[in-house]
Design a protein around this motif. Structure first.
Motif, PDB file in Angstrom:
ATOM      1  N   ALA A 195       2.023 -17.934   5.746  1.00  0.00           N
ATOM      2  CA  ALA A 195       0.935 -18.455   6.571  1.00  0.00           C
ATOM      3  C   ALA A 195       1.567 -19.016   7.842  1.00  0.00           C
ATOM      4  O   ALA A 195       2.653 -19.583   7.785  1.00  0.00           O
ATOM      5  CB  ALA A 195       0.147 -19.546   5.845  1.00  0.00           C
ATOM      6  N   HIS A 196       0.906 -18.863   8.956  1.00  0.00           N
ATOM      7  CA  HIS A 196       1.479 -19.407  10.195  1.00  0.00           C
ATOM      8  C   HIS A 196       0.972 -20.823  10.442  1.00  0.00           C
ATOM      9  O   HIS A 196      -0.213 -21.106  10.316  1.00  0.00           O
ATOM     10  CB  HIS A 196       1.196 -18.485  11.392  1.00  0.00           C
ATOM     11  N   TRP A 197       1.919 -21.701  10.769  1.00  0.00           N
ATOM     12  CA  TRP A 197       1.564 -23.104  10.987  1.00  0.00           C
ATOM     13  C   TRP A 197       1.142 -23.383  12.417  1.00  0.00           C
ATOM     14  O   TRP A 197       0.527 -24.419  12.704  1.00  0.00           O
ATOM     15  CB  TRP A 197       2.709 -24.029  10.596  1.00  0.00           C
ATOM     16  N   ASP A 198       1.459 -22.506  13.349  1.00  0.00           N
ATOM     17  CA  ASP A 198       1.242 -22.790  14.773  1.00  0.00           C
ATOM     18  C   ASP A 198      -0.190 -22.490  15.206  1.00  0.00           C
ATOM     19  O   ASP A 198      -0.943 -21.779  14.531  1.00  0.00           O
ATOM     20  CB  ASP A 198       2.189 -21.934  15.617  1.00  0.00           C
ATOM     21  N   HIS A 199      -0.549 -23.033  16.360  1.00  0.00           N
ATOM     22  CA  HIS A 199      -1.791 -22.649  17.027  1.00  0.00           C
ATOM     23  C   HIS A 199      -1.540 -22.692  18.537  1.00  0.00           C
ATOM     24  O   HIS A 199      -0.398 -22.542  18.981  1.00  0.00           O
ATOM     25  CB  HIS A 199      -2.951 -23.532  16.585  1.00  0.00           C
TER      26      HIS A 199
ATOM     27  N   ALA B  39      -8.223 -25.662  13.012  1.00  0.00           N
ATOM     28  CA  ALA B  39      -8.454 -26.087  11.631  1.00  0.00           C
ATOM     29  C   ALA B  39      -8.531 -24.888  10.689  1.00  0.00           C
ATOM     30  O   ALA B  39      -7.833 -24.834   9.672  1.00  0.00           O
ATOM     31  CB  ALA B  39      -9.728 -26.921  11.555  1.00  0.00           C
ATOM     32  N   THR B  40      -9.374 -23.932  11.039  1.00  0.00           N
ATOM     33  CA  THR B  40      -9.431 -22.705  10.240  1.00  0.00           C
ATOM     34  C   THR B  40      -8.225 -21.820  10.524  1.00  0.00           C
ATOM     35  O   THR B  40      -7.623 -21.248   9.616  1.00  0.00           O
ATOM     36  CB  THR B  40     -10.747 -21.952  10.522  1.00  0.00           C
ATOM     37  N   ASP B  41      -7.857 -21.717  11.811  1.00  0.00           N
ATOM     38  CA  ASP B  41      -6.779 -20.827  12.266  1.00  0.00           C
ATOM     39  C   ASP B  41      -5.587 -21.656  12.751  1.00  0.00           C
ATOM     40  O   ASP B  41      -5.517 -21.965  13.937  1.00  0.00           O
ATOM     41  CB  ASP B  41      -7.326 -19.941  13.390  1.00  0.00           C
ATOM     42  N   ASN B  42      -4.580 -21.997  11.943  1.00  0.00           N
ATOM     43  CA  ASN B  42      -4.488 -21.637  10.552  1.00  0.00           C
ATOM     44  C   ASN B  42      -4.025 -22.844   9.751  1.00  0.00           C
ATOM     45  O   ASN B  42      -3.144 -22.739   8.924  1.00  0.00           O
ATOM     46  CB  ASN B  42      -3.520 -20.451  10.391  1.00  0.00           C
ATOM     47  N   ALA B  43      -4.622 -24.013  10.059  1.00  0.00           N
ATOM     48  CA  ALA B  43      -4.357 -25.147   9.187  1.00  0.00           C
ATOM     49  C   ALA B  43      -4.812 -24.839   7.769  1.00  0.00           C
ATOM     50  O   ALA B  43      -4.217 -25.312   6.793  1.00  0.00           O
ATOM     51  CB  ALA B  43      -5.057 -26.398   9.717  1.00  0.00           C
TER      52      ALA B  43
ATOM     53  N   MET C 238      -1.890 -15.501   4.176  1.00  0.00           N
ATOM     54  CA  MET C 238      -3.116 -16.296   4.310  1.00  0.00           C
ATOM     55  C   MET C 238      -3.279 -16.716   5.765  1.00  0.00           C
ATOM     56  O   MET C 238      -2.495 -17.512   6.274  1.00  0.00           O
ATOM     57  CB  MET C 238      -3.050 -17.510   3.384  1.00  0.00           C
ATOM     58  N   ASP C 239      -4.291 -16.183   6.408  1.00  0.00           N
ATOM     59  CA  ASP C 239      -4.506 -16.453   7.831  1.00  0.00           C
ATOM     60  C   ASP C 239      -5.993 -16.647   8.089  1.00  0.00           C
ATOM     61  O   ASP C 239      -6.782 -15.707   7.963  1.00  0.00           O
ATOM     62  CB  ASP C 239      -3.972 -15.279   8.665  1.00  0.00           C
TER      63      ASP C 239
END
Length: 546
Positions: free
Chosen positions: A311-315, A332-336, A394-395
């Motif tokens: 899963a990517h933590w960045d935004h 929050a959704t993308d991608n917390a 998971m993204d």
């Protein structure tokens, strides 16, 4: 602690799996909520790599992985440094093709992946290579018999049969394969030794307008610095507008529509357009380092075999302000959501006890800049890819009510379908096909750098067939998110969210990991898939793993 207890009866898979112990999932809703709430808070400033938001994010994930009971995943360290390079082109000369000149921005765009102060393409022969595909398993090679050294490839976007109304054909009809993605076309041109590559843009085939190309391919471009200063890449990669391509063909006394039609047929032969290509521009380079965060739960019986969670933590960090002046893209959704899911799943797996195989939890950086953290990990894997059985990405997990289905991207490609079918049956849900196979979404998230190196990966998205309201309700919620929140300041945590749907999805991911973790089978790519030969070659290099 609030918990959603979901008893799991993980049955033996008829075709793809051996046996799996009955395991109970205790995925903590409180852990999930705390993760999404924290990661998407204003304090984290949108989690842009290279900022204070990254420092807070990495520290939070390390703390949470340790508290969940994982071990540091990178030889005693929780992180993997990811060197990034940002290259910004300027002072663009026109693109000259024979006697014609085309203006940068309006007619063409181009960048260099090479870390050099300037780029000069001079009198390079232009060769039309059709769709620029070399696919031996499909009996197709647009480069056959052509020496591309020093030449510029003119390439059509998408696959040869993209205009089909069905999913049948050499390249799966209207469903895009990896060969249709622009990333593949540039990679293949470089492998063929081309000096430059130019893709012909067309709205329908690309699934977006020229304005998207112009905005995306001008300004700073970020890449994972995998070594070699990009010397294995072409001098220049870029795009030309459809009108520009038409003018180039006309100057060569060729009808563009006829050439496109010819390129769509088996046996097409690349053809020189009889004109030299020239342009130049300068490059400024900035280097900085970001981090992937890695935790592992060692397997109880075969710890040298790995199941990967990504899963990517960045935004996006700070972005265009909304009407109220909010300029933080909280994501929050993308991608917390996916990042918090890594923590909640890790905690549940530790509580359930290690499966036979090791479980790896990989939070990657710089997805929004082009899957860069995942690409760096895949090029420099901590856990060998030939020993990585499969994985789950998971993204953007939708935080809404329960659904009767999940959306499957990449279905029909591998034996992972058998695992998914059994896991969904246990949940009482079904798989829905990708509603937009022509967009090639399977090739556009963090699992893909592993996939293109042969590792089978799930990319299963939240369903739309809502238990309360059916497809109409799900489609309305998805459309509202896309128009009101996606990549904007409104993608924020909401205390009133219904978490039942995301908990369904996490339960599914838990099931899949336990199935894969306890079987001794190695799921394969289906016969004829573009990644099967890559996996077979990878497996042949080691006595361990697949």
């Amino acid at each position: 602690m609030l918990r959603l207890a979901a008893p799991l009866a993980l049955l033996a898979l008829a075709a793809a799996c051996s046996t799996s112990e009955e395991v109970e999932s205790n995925i903590s809703l409180e852990t999930l909520q705390n993760g999404v709430r924290t990661l998407s808070s204003d304090e984290f400033e949108g989690r842009m790599p290279g900022t204070q938001g990254e420092e807070l994010t990495v520290a939070f994930l390390v703390e949470q992985f340790a508290a969940a009971g994982l071990q540091p995943g990178n030889n005693g360290s929780w992180t993997q440094e990811v060197p990034l390079v940002e290259i910004t082109g300027s002072d663009f000369a026109p693109l000259t093709v024979g006697t014609q000149q085309f203006a940068h921005g309006d007619d063409w765009v181009g960048v260099s992946y090479r870390q050099t102060p300037s780029t000069t393409l001079e009198n390079s022969e232009l060769v039309f290579v059709g769709y620029g595909i070399n696919a031996p398993e499909r009996g197709w090679n647009d480069y056959e018999g052509v020496d591309m050294a020093g030449k510029t490839a003119l390439i059509l976007v998408n696959d040869p049969d993209f205009a089909s109304d069905t999913l049948e054909g050499t390249f799966d009809g209207r469903a895009m394969t990896y060969y249709g993605r622009w990333t593949y076309k540039f990679e293949e041109a470089a492998r063929q030794g081309a000096a430059a590559a130019l893709i012909v843009h067309e709205d329908f085939a690309a699934s977006y307008g020229w304005n998207v190309v112009e905005s995306s391919w001008t300004g700073a471009q970020a890449y994972a610095d995998t070594g070699g200063d990009g010397s294995d890449q072409t001098l220049m990669n870029g795009w030309v507008s459809n009108d520009t391509a038409g003018a180039i063909f006309a100057a060569a006394d060729m009808d563009m529509a006829e050439m496109v039609q010819a390129a769509s047929q088996p046996g097409f032969k690349a053809v020189s357009l009889g004109a030299p290509v020239s342009t130049s521009f300068t490059n400024s380079t900035r280097r900085y380092t970001s981090r992937n965060v890695i935790g592992v739960l060692p397997g109880a019986e075969r710890p040298e075999e790995y199941i990967l969670h990504t899963a990517h933590w960045d935004h996006l960090g700070r972005c265009t302000p909304d009407a109220e002046g909010d300029d933080i893209c909280n994501g929050a959704t993308d991608n917390a959501s996916g990042t918090a899911a890594l923590v909640a799943l890790a905690e549940a797996h530790v509580a359930a006890g290690a499966p036979d195989r090791s479980l790896v939890f990989l939070a990657v950086t710089a997805e929004e800049q082009g899957l860069l953290g995942a690409e760096y990990y895949a090029a420099n894997p901590v856990f060998p890819l030939a020993q990585t059985v499969a994985g789950v990405n998971m993204d953007g997990i939708a935080i809404r009510g329960e659904t009767r289905d999940v959306n499957v991207r990449g279905g029909g490609k591998s034996e992972l379908d058998d695992y998914l079918s059994d896991a969904l049956e246990a949940q009482g849900r079904v798989a829905s096909p990708d509603p937009a196979p022509e967009a090639g979404y399977y090739y556009r998230s963090d699992h893909f750098p592993m996939v293109k190196r042969g590792v089978p990966m799930f990319y299963v998205k939240s369903g739309l067939d809502m238990v309360d309201g059916g497809m109409a309700a799900g489609e309305a919620l998805e459309a509202a998110y896309r128009s009101d929140a996606y990549h904007g300041p409104n993608d924020e945590y909401d205390e009133s969210w219904d978490w039942s749907g995301i908990m369904q999805d996490l339960d599914l991911y838990f099931r899949l990991a336990r199935m894969l973790g306890d079987t001794d089978d190695w799921p394969e790519w289906n016969e004829g898939d573009e990644f099967r030969a890559i996996r077979e070659a990878s497996c042949a290099e080691t006595a361990l793993g697949c």
